[in-house]
Design a protein around this motif. Structure first.
Motif, PDB file in Angstrom:
ATOM      1  N   ILE A   1      34.560  52.717  31.576  1.00 37.33           N
ATOM      2  CA  ILE A   1      34.549  51.738  32.644  1.00 37.33           C
ATOM      3  C   ILE A   1      35.451  50.554  32.326  1.00 37.33           C
TER       4      ILE A   1
ATOM      5  N   HIS B   1      35.536  47.024  33.902  1.00 39.38           N
ATOM      6  CA  HIS B   1      34.769  46.218  34.869  1.00 39.38           C
ATOM      7  C   HIS B   1      35.659  45.478  35.854  1.00 39.38           C
TER       8      HIS B   1
ATOM      9  N   ASN C   1      35.860  48.059  38.686  1.00 44.20           N
ATOM     10  CA  ASN C   1      34.649  48.588  39.285  1.00 44.20           C
ATOM     11  C   ASN C   1      33.534  47.580  39.070  1.00 44.20           C
TER      12      ASN C   1
ATOM     13  N   TYR D   1      29.475  48.717  38.345  1.00 51.30           N
ATOM     14  CA  TYR D   1      29.077  49.632  37.285  1.00 51.30           C
ATOM     15  C   TYR D   1      27.772  49.178  36.628  1.00 51.30           C
TER      16      TYR D   1
END
Lengths: 341, 649, 203
Positions: A276, A278, A281, A284
Motif C-alpha cells: 500500500i 497511502h 489509496n 486502506y
C-alpha cells in the motif's frame, strides 16, 4: 497613574533578555542544517525589524502619555487638531516599505525551500537526495527507505551533508512532520503526497515529532533523528538489513490500529509500499481495521476493549497482496496543489 | 449511535463530578430564588421576551461573562496540566476536550456575544434610533445564540465534549477518528449560534444604513458604529460559509455523505479551506468592534476628536476586504505551491499596513490632548503596546518560509492570544466599564477596577510572553504534557502563574460588579463621564428610557453630543413630544430556539425522531409568526412627559 | 417597528410604510448572504467534481430531457411570479393570488421532478455515500430544492393572508419579498443548470 504605567513597559523590555538569558538558544534559532538555517536567518531578520517597530511605538506612547496627561495648565491642548496629511502619509508609506523589504526574502526562501538544499562540495553534487517515505499513523511514525528496502518505526537514521527528500503521507489523520533543528514542518495527508527537503550538517540526535493535532496519543507521536557520518549510516542500514525481522502485511496492518507503539521503536526488512502507498489509496487503513476487527469506540465508553482477530483467522493474509507501486506518478502531488488555488 | 444508557451522563471524573454538582446546586438556587421572590413572570415579560435592544445587549453581555468564566476555567485547567512535565491532572482525552471547548467558547460564545452585546446596547443610541430595524429578529438572534451556547456547554456532562480542536479538522473529526457525540455537539451548537449571528449581521447592517437620525451621514457616524457596520458586512459574507461547512461535516457524520472522509474519495483539505475562509474574517469580526471601542474611549478621555477619521474608515474597509484574502496563511504547511504561499504571505503582511495606520492614529488622537487615566482608558492604553507585540509577531508568522517553524507551536498560540486578549478582551472590559453607567445607572468602582486591570495585564504578559520562546524552542500546541528533558519546564511554570493572575483579576472584576451595585453613587445625568462625545450620552437619564430619545436628535457634525455641549444646545429642552411607536415583546423566538435546541440535541445522539419533532415544531412557530400582525404600540405623550420628568430629577 | 408610519402614497404599496421599506432592504441583505451560501456550495462542488471514487461520473447519470423540463418549469414560474407582482401594482388581489397559484404549481412540478430524479439515482445505486462528487451533488441540489419547498410553503401562507386581509402595505411587502426570493432561486437554478448539468454532460 503614569508611574504605574512605566513598570509595565519596562517589564516587557526586560523580559526579553531575561528570557534569552534564562534558557539556552531556542531550538529553532540553533539550526543544524541548511534548511533550518535559512529559516533561522529569516526569523532573525524579521525580529530586528519588529523590535524596531515595537520600540518606536513604545517610545511614542510613553512620550505622549507623559506630555499630554491632564494637568492644571493645559496650554498645549488643541482639541481642533484632527489630522495631518504629512504624518498620515509617513505612517502609511513606512509600513509599506517594511512589508516590501520583508516580502522579498520571504518569497525567495519559499521558493528555495521547494528544492533540495544546494550541495557544498563537488562530490556531494553527484548524489541524489536520500528518499525517505514518512508515513504518519495514529500515533506513530513509519519511515520507509525504498532503495534500501527497510522500514523503521519512531526513529530514523540519516547521513549528514546529504539532502533528505521526505515523501510525506498519512495513513489516517492529518499530521505534520517536524524536526525543529533541521527545518520547518509540512503536513502529512492521507491520499496525498507532500515533499519536504531537510538536511543535517552536524552529527547528532535530534527531536522530531508530529506537530499537528491528531487526537488522544498525539503527545507520544515523537521520534528521534540520528544524523550520522556517511559510513556510520551505511553500517546502520546494513545492520538493519541483516538483522531486522521481515515486515509482513499482518504486522503492518496492526500498526494501523490507533495507539501508541508499545515497543517504542522497531525496524523491519521490506517496506509497506509493496502492499500500500497511502498517498494513492486513502481508505486502506479503514479496510485494514475491518479485516482485523477493529472498531472505533466512543472515548467515554465504559468498555473500550477490542476483539482483534489473529492472523490465522483472516484468509486475506494467506494470499499475496503485493501491488506494484514502483512507478513514480506525480498525480497525487498535483492533487495536493489543486486544493487551494 | 450505539450509546449505552450508563454512558449518557459522563461519570468517573472527579473534576466533571464537581462541575455537575455545582451546576445542579446553582440551578436549584436560581430556580428557588426566582420562585421565592416571585420573579418568574418579571423575568419572562421584562427580559426573556423583550425586543428592547438595550435589554438584549445586557443579556448578551451576561451570557458572555458566564462564558468567560467557563472558558477561563478551561484555560486554567490547560495551564495547570502544563505547569510541570508529566502532570497527571488531566488525561490526554480530557485535555483534548478542554482545549477544544476553550477555543470554541472563547471565540464564539464569549468574544462575539460580548461585542454583539455592546453593539446591541450602544449602536442604536449612537445613531439616534429608538430600536433596531428588526427588533423581533434581534430577540431571535439572542435566543439562537443562547441555545447554541447552552447546547455546547452541556456536552461535557452529557455524552462527552468535542475533542478535535476548535478547528475540527477532518479526517480527525470524522466518525472513524472521533466516534461518540462530542463532534456532533460542536457542529450543531455552532450551527444554531451561527444562524443567530447571521441574523444579527443583517439586522444591524440595515439598522445602521437606514435608521440613522436626521443629519447623520455615513461620514458623521461614530467610529464604533463604523466598525460595527463593517463587522456586520463581514458577518453577512463570512457566516454563510461556516453554515455550509458545518452542514457538510454534519452530513458526513450523521447522514453518510463522504465529503471530507478518507473513503469515497473525500477531500479533507476542503474542510480546512472552508473553515478558514470563514475563520479568518471571523478574527476581524471580533477585532474591528474592539478597534471601535478603543477609538471611542481614547478620543473621549483625551478630549479630542479622533485623529484622521477618514483614514480610520478607509483602514477598516481595507482590513475587511483583505480579511477574505488571507485564509491560506493558516496552513502554509499544507504543501501549497510556492506561488500560493507567496501570494498569501504578501496579502497577510499587507494587513499590517492599515492596522499600523490605526495604531498611529490612536497615538496621535492623544497628541495635544488632555489625557485622564480612568479605568476604561487604562485598558485602551494597555491595548496599544500589547497589540503591537501581537501584531508584529503576526507579521513574522505571515512570512510563510519562517512559518514552517512557527506553525502549530506556542509561538502561534502566544501570537493569537496577544491579539485576541489585548484586542478583544481588553476592549470588552474597556467597553463594559465605559458604558456601564449607561447600562446600570452607576459606574464601576475605579479603585477596584484598577486593581483588576493591573493584575490582569501583568498576568497576561507573564502568561503569554514566555510562550513565544517555548514555541521557538519547539513546543507544539495542543500537547497535553512534555518531558523534563524537553527543557520547557521553567517557562511553562511562569506561564501558568500568569494565567492564574488573570483568573484572580477576573474574580476582582466580578467582585467590583457586586461592590459597585451596592456602593457606587447613582448617576444623575445621561453623560456619566462628563466627557461624552456621541449620542449615547445625550439621553435624559443615565439609563435611557425604553424609547431612548423622547425627541430624536439632529446631527450636524462628528462627535454630535460634544458639539451640542460646545454650542450650549440642550437636547432635553425640546419638549415637542409626539406619540412614539414601539414594537411589542414576543415569546415565539424563545420557543422557536428551544425547539431548535431540542432538535439539535436529538441529532447529537442520532435520535432522528427528536430531530423531526423539533423541526415540525420550528415550522409551526414560524407559521404562527407569519400570521402575527401585531404592529407594536404607541407610547402616549403623557407617558413620555412623565418619564422625562422623572429622569430629570 | 420603532419608527413612524409615515406613509408615502406615491410609492408602490410595498414601499409605502417604513416597515415595508426596511423589510425589503433587509431581505436584499439576506439575499447577499444567500449568495455567499450558494457560492460556497458551488465552490465545494467544483473542488469535489472530479472525486468520483468507484462511483459513476456525472456524464453517465445525467439526462438532458429531464433537466430541460425542470428548467422550463422553474423559469416559467419566475415569469408568472413577475406577473403576480404586476397585478399587485394594479391593486388586483385576485390577479396576484391567481398568478401566484400558477407559480406554486410550477414550483411543485419542479420539486416533483427533482424528487423523481433523486429517487431514480438511488435506484441506480447512486446515493449520498457513493463518492464525494455525489455527496456534494445531492447537498447542492438538495439545498436549492429545500429553498424552493420552503418558498412554496411560505407563499401558501402569504396567499391565505392575502385572501383574508387584501392588499395592504404590510401584505404587499410580504408578497413582494417572497417574489424576490423566488426570482433568486431561479437565478441559482440557472447556475446549477450551467455548472452542474451542462458542464457535467460536456466533460
Amino acid at each position: 497613574m503614569l508611574k504605574k504605567l512605566k513598570p509595565l513597559s519596562l517589564l516587557l523590555f526586560l523580559a526579553l533578555p531575561l528570557m534569552l538569558a534564562g534558557c539556552s538558544t531556542p531550538e529553532v534559532l540553533d539550526p543544524k542544517g541548511p534548511v533550518a538555517s535559512q529559516q533561522s536567518d529569516l526569523i532573525i531578520l524579521s525580529i530586528i525589524f519588529m523590535l524596531t517597530i515595537v520600540a518606536v511605538v513604545f517610545v511614542l506612547l510613553t512620550i505622549i502619555l507623559v506630555k499630554y496627561r491632564e494637568r492644571k495648565d493645559h496650554d498645549k491642548y488643541s482639541p481642533e487638531l484632527h489630522g495631518s496629511m504629512l504624518l498620515e502619509t509617513i505612517w502609511t508609506i513606512i509600513p509599506i516599505i517594511i512589508v516590501v523589504i520583508l516580502a522579498v526574502p520571504t518569497v525567495r526562501t519559499i521558493y528555495s525551500l521547494e528544492e533540495a538544499p544546494q550541495p557544498k562540495t563537488a562530490e556531494a553534487a553527484n548524489e541524489d537526495p536520500l528518499v525517505v517515505h514518512a508515513t504518519s499513523i495514529n500515533w506513530k511514525w513509519v519511515f520507509t527507505y525504498p532503495d534500501e528496502d527497510i522500514e523503521t518505526v519512531n526513529y530514523l537514521h540519516i547521513p549528514i551533508h546529504r539532502p533528505v527528500e521526505f515523501k510525506l503521507t498519512s495513513a489516517d489523520s492529518m499530521a505534520a512532520l517536524w524536526i525543529p533543528s533541521l527545518g520547518g514542518q509540512k503536513y502529512n495527508m492521507a491520499g496525498m503526497q507532500t515533499t519536504l527537503y531537510l538536511q543535517a550538517d552536524h552529527v547528532g540526535t535530534y527531536d522530531g515529532r508530529n506537530a499537528n493535532f491528531t487526537g488522544e496519543g498525539f503527545n507520544e507521536q515523537r521520534f528521534k533523528v540520528y544524523a550520522d557520518e556517511e559510513a556510520d549510516y551505511q553500517q546502520w542500514v546494513e545492520d538493519v538489513q541483516n538483522s531486522a525481522p521481515e515486515l509482513t502485511q499482518y504486522k503492518y496492518d496492526n500498526l494501523l490500529i490507533p495507539g501508541v507503539y508499545e515497543d517504542g521503536t522497531a525496524e523491519f526488512n521490506g517496506t509497506h509500499l509493496q502492499w500500500i502507498d497511502h498517498s494513492k489509496n486513502a481508505d486502506y487503513t479503514l479496510e485494514a481495521w475491518d479485516r482485523l476487527g477493529y472498531e472505533p469506540k466512543n472515548p467515554h465508553a465504559k468498555d473500550k476493549s477490542q476483539n482483534l482477530l489473529r492472523e490465522d483467522e483472516i484468509p486475506y493474509y494467506q494470499q499475496d497482496n503485493t501491488v506494484d507501486n514502483s512507478d513514480e506518478d506525480m498525480d497525487s502531488e498535483e492533487h495536493a496543489h489543486a486544493g487551494h488555488e | 449511535m450505539d450509546l449505552k444508557w450508563n454512558e449518557f451522563i459522563i461519570t468517573g471524573d472527579p473534576l466533571i463530578l464537581g462541575a455537575q454538582i455545582s451546576i445542579l446546586l446553582g440551578g436549584i438556587a436560581v430556580v428557588a430564588a426566582l420562585t421565592y421572590f416571585k420573579k418568574w413572570s418579571w423575568l419572562w415579560k421584562e427580559w426573556l421576551t423583550s425586543v428592547d435592544h438595550k435589554k438584549l445587549g445586557i443579556m448578551y453581555i451576561l451570557s458572555a461573562l458566564l462564558m468567560l468564566f467557563r472558558g477561563g476555567i478551561d484555560g486554567l485547567m490547560i495551564r495547570t496540566q502544563l505547569a510541570k512535565p508529566g502532570m497527571e491532572f488531566l488525561d490526554p482525552q480530557h485535555y483534548n476536550e478542554v482545549f477544544s471547548t476553550h477555543g470554541v467558547i472563547m471565540i464564539l460564545f464569549m468574544a462575539m456575544p460580548f461585542l454583539i452585546g455592546l453593539i446591541n446596547y450602544i449602536v442604536p443610541l449612537q445613531i439616534g434610533a429608538r430600536d433596531v430595524a428588526f427588533p423581533y429578529l434581534n430577540n431571535l438572534s439572542f435566543w439562537t445564540f443562547f441555545v447554541g451556547m447552552a447546547l455546547f456547554n452541556i456536552s461535557f456532562i452529557i455524552g462527552g465534549s468535542p475533542d478535535a480542536g476548535w478547528t475540527g479538522y477532518t479526517p480527525l473529526a470524522t466518525n472513524e477518528f472521533s466516534p461518540g457525540p462530542g463532534q456532533n455537539y460542536y457542529l450543531l451548537a455552532i450551527q444554531i449560534a451561527g444562524i443567530g449571528t447571521l441574523m444579527t449581521g443583517i439586522n444591524f447592517f440595515v439598522t445602521i444604513l437606514k435608521m440613522r437620525t436626521k443629519g447623520m451621514t455615513l461620514m458623521k457616524m461614530s467610529m464604533f458604529t463604523w466598525t460595527s457596520l463593517i463587522t456586520m458586512l463581514i458577518i453577512i459574507f463570512a457566516f454563510p460559509v461556516l453554515t455550509v461547512a458545518l452542514a457538510m461535516q454534519t452530513f458526513d457524520r450523521l447522514f453518510g455523505s463522504v465529503l471530507f472522509t478518507l473513503q469515497g474519495d473525500g477531500n479533507p483539505m476542503l474542510w480546512v479551506n472552508l473553515f478558514w475562509v470563514w475563520g479568518h474574517p471571523e478574527v476581524y469580526i471580533v477585532i474591528l468592534p474592539a478597534f471601535g471601542i478603543f477609538s471611542e474611549i481614547i478620543s473621549t478621555f483625551a478630549r479630542k476628536q479622533l485623529f484622521a477619521y477618514k483614514a480610520m474608515v478607509v483602514s477598516i474597509v481595507t482590513i475587511s476586504v483583505l480579511s477574505f484574502l488571507v485564509w491560506v496563511h493558516h496552513f502554509f504547511t499544507m504543501g501549497n505551491s510556492a506561488e500560493a504561499n507567496s501570494f498569501f504571505s504578501i496579502t497577510t503582511m499587507a494587513i499590517s499596513i492599515p492596522t499600523g495606520v490605526k495604531i498611529f492614529n490612536w497615538l496621535f488622537t492623544m497628541y495635544r490632548g488632555r489625557i485622564t487615566f480612568t479605568t476604561p482608558m487604562l485598558w485602551s492604553l494597555a491595548f496599544i503596546p500589547n497589540f503591537v507585540i501581537g501584531g508584529v509577531t503576526g507579521v513574522m508568522l505571515a512570512m510563510a518560509a519562517a512559518d514552517y517553524q512557527y506553525h502549530n507551536t506556542y509561538f502561534l498560540v502566544s501570537h493569537f492570544h496577544y491579539v485576541l486578549i489585548s484586542g478583544t478582551v481588553f476592549a470588552c472590559f474597556a467597553g463594559l466599564i465605559y458604558w456601564y453607567p449607561k447600562m446600570f445607572g452607576h459606574k464601576l468602582n475605579e479603585k477596584i477596577g484598577k486593581w483588576a486591570f493591573w493584575i490582569f495585564v501583568i498576568g497576561f504578559n507573564v502568561c503569554f510572553f514566555p510562550q513565544y520562546f517555548l514555541g521557538l524552542d519547539g513546543m507544539p500546541r495542543r500537547i497535553s504534557t512534555y518531558l523534563p528533558e524537553d527543557g520547557w519546564t521553567g517557562l511553562n511554570m511562569i506561564s501558568t502563574i500568569g494565567a492564574f493572575m488573570m483568573g484572580l483579576a477576573f474574580l476582582i472584576f466580578v467582585y467590583n460588579i457586586y461592590y459597585s451595585w451596592r456602593y457606587s453613587p447613582r448617576e444623575k445625568t445621561g453623560d456619566a463621564w462628563g466627557l461624552g462625545r456621541n449620542l449615547e450620552w445625550a439621553t435624559t437619564s443615565s439609563i435611557p428610557p425604553h424609547y431612548n430619545f423622547a425627541v430624536l436628535p439632529e446631527v450636524t457634525g462628528l462627535d454630535p453630543y460634544w458639539d451640542m455641549k460646545e454650542k450650549g444646545l440642550d437636547q432635553q429642552k425640546n419638549t415637542d413630544y409626539k406619540p412614539i411607536h414601539m414594537p411589542s415583546n414576543s415569546s415565539t423566538p424563545a420557543i422557536m430556539s428551544a425547539l431548535m435546541g431540542m432538535a439539535a440535541f436529538g441529532l447529537v445522539f442520532q435520535w432522528y425522531w427528536v430531530g423531526i419533532v423539533g423541526a415540525v415544531g420550528i415550522f409551526i412557530t414560524m407559521i404562527v409568526r407569519s400570521f402575527d400582525y401585531n404592529d407594536g404600540y404607541y407610547v402616549s405623550v403623557e407617558e413620555i412627559k412623565e418619564t422625562e420628568a422623572k429622569a430629570n430629577k | 417597528m420603532a419608527h413612524d408610519h409615515n406613509v408615502n402614497p406615491n410609492a408602490p404599496l410595498e414601499y409605502q410604510s417604513e416597515a415595508g421599506r426596511l423589510n425589503i432592504t433587509g431581505f436584499w441583505t439576506f439575499l447577499g448572504a444567500e449568495i455567499a451560501l450558494f457560492s460556497t456550495l458551488f465552490a465545494s462542488y467544483f473542488a469535489l467534481q472530479s472525486r468520483v471514487g468507484d462511483g459513476p461520473t456525472s456524464i453517465e447519470m445525467f439526462e438532458a430531457g429531464l433537466v430541460m423540463i425542470m428548467t422550463m418549469l422553474l423559469l416559467t414560474s419566475s415569469f408568472t411570479c413577475g406577473l403576480a407582482i404586476h397585478e399587485m401594482r394594479a391593486n388586483n388581489v385576485k390577479g396576484v393570488i391567481g398568478w401566484m397559484i400558477i407559480t406554486l404549481i410550477l414550483g411543485a412540478g419542479f420539486i416533483g421532478y427533482e424528487l423523481y430524479e433523486f429517487v431514480h439515482y438511488v435506484h441506480e445505486g447512486v446515493t449520498l455515500g457513493t463518492s464525494a462528487h455525489w455527496s456534494m451533488f445531492f447537498i447542492l441540489l438538495g439545498t436549492h430544492g429545500l429553498h424552493v419547498s420552503i418558498g412554496i410553503g411560505w407563499i401558501i401562507l402569504l396567499l391565505i393572508q392575502l385572501a383574508r386581509r387584501g392588499l395592504t402595505p404590510k401584505t404587499a411587502s410580504k408578497v413582494f419579498i417572497s417574489s424576490l426570493y423566488w426570482h433568486f432561486l431561479d437565478v441559482v437554478w440557472i447556475f446549477i443548470f450551467t455548472c452542474v448539468y451542462l458542464m457535467g454532460m460536456v466533460n
